[in-house]
Design an enzyme around this catalytic site. Structure first.
Site, PDB file in Angstrom:
ATOM      1  N   TYR A  54       0.814  -1.215   0.000  1.00 26.08           N
ATOM      2  CA  TYR A  54       0.000   0.000   0.000  1.00 26.08           C
ATOM      3  C   TYR A  54       0.851   1.270   0.000  1.00 26.08           C
ATOM      4  O   TYR A  54       0.424   2.302  -0.533  1.00 26.08           O
ATOM      5  CB  TYR A  54      -0.990  -0.027   1.172  1.00 26.08           C
ATOM      6  CG  TYR A  54      -2.061  -1.061   0.948  1.00 26.08           C
ATOM      7  CD1 TYR A  54      -3.119  -0.808   0.085  1.00 26.08           C
ATOM      8  CD2 TYR A  54      -1.989  -2.312   1.536  1.00 26.08           C
ATOM      9  CE1 TYR A  54      -4.091  -1.767  -0.157  1.00 26.08           C
ATOM     10  CE2 TYR A  54      -2.956  -3.290   1.301  1.00 26.08           C
ATOM     11  CZ  TYR A  54      -3.997  -3.008   0.448  1.00 26.08           C
ATOM     12  OH  TYR A  54      -4.956  -3.971   0.194  1.00 26.08           O
ATOM     13  N   ARG A  57       1.350   1.773  -3.582  1.00 25.17           N
ATOM     14  CA  ARG A  57       0.136   2.277  -4.231  1.00 25.17           C
ATOM     15  C   ARG A  57      -0.013   3.782  -3.994  1.00 25.17           C
ATOM     16  O   ARG A  57      -0.467   4.512  -4.870  1.00 25.17           O
ATOM     17  CB  ARG A  57      -1.103   1.553  -3.684  1.00 25.17           C
ATOM     18  CG  ARG A  57      -1.109   0.049  -3.809  1.00 25.17           C
ATOM     19  CD  ARG A  57      -1.252  -0.466  -5.210  1.00 25.17           C
ATOM     20  NE  ARG A  57      -0.048  -0.406  -6.008  1.00 25.17           N
ATOM     21  CZ  ARG A  57       0.998  -1.227  -5.866  1.00 25.17           C
ATOM     22  NH1 ARG A  57       1.014  -2.150  -4.930  1.00 25.17           N
ATOM     23  NH2 ARG A  57       2.052  -1.121  -6.651  1.00 25.17           N
ATOM     24  N   GLN A  87     -16.133   2.544  -5.441  1.00 20.13           N
ATOM     25  CA  GLN A  87     -15.418   1.344  -5.023  1.00 20.13           C
ATOM     26  C   GLN A  87     -13.913   1.594  -5.010  1.00 20.13           C
ATOM     27  O   GLN A  87     -13.151   0.741  -4.554  1.00 20.13           O
ATOM     28  CB  GLN A  87     -15.742   0.194  -5.986  1.00 20.13           C
ATOM     29  CG  GLN A  87     -17.201  -0.227  -5.971  1.00 20.13           C
ATOM     30  CD  GLN A  87     -17.515  -1.181  -7.114  1.00 20.13           C
ATOM     31  OE1 GLN A  87     -17.937  -0.772  -8.188  1.00 20.13           O
ATOM     32  NE2 GLN A  87     -17.310  -2.463  -6.875  1.00 20.13           N
ATOM     33  N   ASN A  88     -13.507   2.746  -5.516  1.00 16.02           N
ATOM     34  CA  ASN A  88     -12.086   3.062  -5.620  1.00 16.02           C
ATOM     35  C   ASN A  88     -11.540   3.616  -4.306  1.00 16.02           C
ATOM     36  O   ASN A  88     -12.233   4.347  -3.599  1.00 16.02           O
ATOM     37  CB  ASN A  88     -11.855   4.075  -6.745  1.00 16.02           C
ATOM     38  CG  ASN A  88     -12.312   3.544  -8.089  1.00 16.02           C
ATOM     39  OD1 ASN A  88     -12.308   2.347  -8.326  1.00 16.02           O
ATOM     40  ND2 ASN A  88     -12.714   4.441  -8.974  1.00 16.02           N
ATOM     41  N   VAL A  89     -10.293   3.308  -4.035  1.00 15.14           N
ATOM     42  CA  VAL A  89      -9.676   3.776  -2.795  1.00 15.14           C
ATOM     43  C   VAL A  89      -8.821   5.023  -3.013  1.00 15.14           C
ATOM     44  O   VAL A  89      -8.278   5.574  -2.051  1.00 15.14           O
ATOM     45  CB  VAL A  89      -8.823   2.660  -2.142  1.00 15.14           C
ATOM     46  CG1 VAL A  89      -9.703   1.484  -1.750  1.00 15.14           C
ATOM     47  CG2 VAL A  89      -7.683   2.198  -3.060  1.00 15.14           C
ATOM     48  N   ASP A  90      -8.702   5.467  -4.264  1.00 14.67           N
ATOM     49  CA  ASP A  90      -7.945   6.699  -4.522  1.00 14.67           C
ATOM     50  C   ASP A  90      -8.795   7.912  -4.155  1.00 14.67           C
ATOM     51  O   ASP A  90      -9.985   7.797  -3.857  1.00 14.67           O
ATOM     52  CB  ASP A  90      -7.515   6.763  -5.999  1.00 14.67           C
ATOM     53  CG  ASP A  90      -8.710   6.754  -6.963  1.00 14.67           C
ATOM     54  OD1 ASP A  90      -9.487   7.728  -6.949  1.00 14.67           O
ATOM     55  OD2 ASP A  90      -8.861   5.777  -7.720  1.00 14.67           O
ATOM     56  N   HIS A 105     -14.810   0.939  -0.164  1.00 13.89           N
ATOM     57  CA  HIS A 105     -13.716   0.006   0.104  1.00 13.89           C
ATOM     58  C   HIS A 105     -12.539   0.651   0.823  1.00 13.89           C
ATOM     59  O   HIS A 105     -11.440   0.090   0.847  1.00 13.89           O
ATOM     60  CB  HIS A 105     -13.258  -0.639  -1.206  1.00 13.89           C
ATOM     61  CG  HIS A 105     -14.321  -1.484  -1.839  1.00 13.89           C
ATOM     62  ND1 HIS A 105     -14.324  -1.817  -3.167  1.00 13.89           N
ATOM     63  CD2 HIS A 105     -15.433  -2.050  -1.313  1.00 13.89           C
ATOM     64  CE1 HIS A 105     -15.385  -2.560  -3.440  1.00 13.89           C
ATOM     65  NE2 HIS A 105     -16.077  -2.697  -2.329  1.00 13.89           N
ATOM     66  N   GLY A 173     -17.781   2.473 -15.019  1.00 13.11           N
ATOM     67  CA  GLY A 173     -16.520   1.747 -14.918  1.00 13.11           C
ATOM     68  C   GLY A 173     -16.475   0.623 -13.918  1.00 13.11           C
ATOM     69  O   GLY A 173     -15.434   0.390 -13.297  1.00 13.11           O
TER      70      GLY A 173
END
Length: 235
Positions: A54, A57, A87-90, A105, A173
């Site tokens: 992570y 990331r 759903q994206n963690v960015d 998430h 997406g």
């Protein structure tokens, strides 16, 4: 009163910014075992490996910018009351200017206590890496603020509440294969238009999708904006 627009976004939303998706032949999982870096069991076996994954990331995230799709959704706030469920963690939605974002998430730029999930801390570019020995105020090791496979999704109920209020629902997406996020379509009220933006065919098991825009995120959001602002109900 502005119409309430709820948008569910997945990996395809951020792919155009250059972030690798987790699935597929070129996805992040191609070089890692899910069990090693995205499960509680992997954390128990080798927390250093998980932290390193992570940390990497986060460094990747700092190298990319929001794409026109992110910016287009943020611009819709001038005409609609917008809630993003991602759903994206960015944090690209926030960088683009979206003010209301629910991260199902988790969030890459945050860490949390392993003994108290309510103790959550922001990660800064100056102090980006988390290491063994980094602890919370209670003395417990910090872990990524990510919902791993096998863990509950704590914000799903909050997301359901927003979907139930939506006047317009948009999916961008995502393959609609990952639950519980894919199940949000079941909570869209009858008669509410549901737009699906994806360059690839998506299997809508719910049967709720009413409009398909078969384009990538940036071009798809541009067309969506034109339709919603101009009242052009094209399929």
């Amino acid at each position: 009163m502005k119409k309430y627009l709820v948008v569910l976004t997945g990996a395809g939303m951020s792919a155009e910014s250059g972030l690798a998706v987790f699935r597929g032949s070129n996805g992040l999982w191609s070089g890692y075992r899910i069990d090693d870096v995205a499960t509680p069991e992997g954390w128990e076996r080798d927390p250093q490996k998980v932290l390193d994954f992570y940390n990497a990331r986060r460094r990747e995230l700092l190298q990319v910018k929001p794409n026109d799709g992110h910016k287009g959704l943020a611009s819709l706030e001038s005409d609609f009351d917008v809630c993003i469920v991602t759903q994206n963690v960015d944090n690209l939605h926030e960088q683009a200017g979206s003010h209301r974002v629910i991260h199902l998430h988790g969030e890459l730029m945050k860490v949390r206590s392993t003994c108290d999930e309510n103790l959550i801390y922001e990660v800064t570019p100056e102090h980006m890496d988390t290491r063994i020995g980094d602890v919370c105020e209670k003395g417990s090791q910090l872990r990524p603020h990510i919902v791993w496979f096998g863990e509950a999704v704590p914000l799903i109920e909050a997301a359901i509440e927003e979907v139930e209020k939506a006047d317009i629902f948009v999916v961008i997406g995502t393959s609609l294969n990952v639950y519980p996020a894919a199940g949000l379509l079941r909570y869209v009220r009858k008669g509410v238009p549901v737009y699906l933006i994806d360059p690839n065919p998506v299997n809508d098991m719910s049967g709720r999708v009413t409009h398909v825009i078969q384009k990538g995120a940036s071009e798809g959001v541009k067309e969506l904006s034109r339709i919603l602002r101009g009242g052009n109900d094209s399929k």
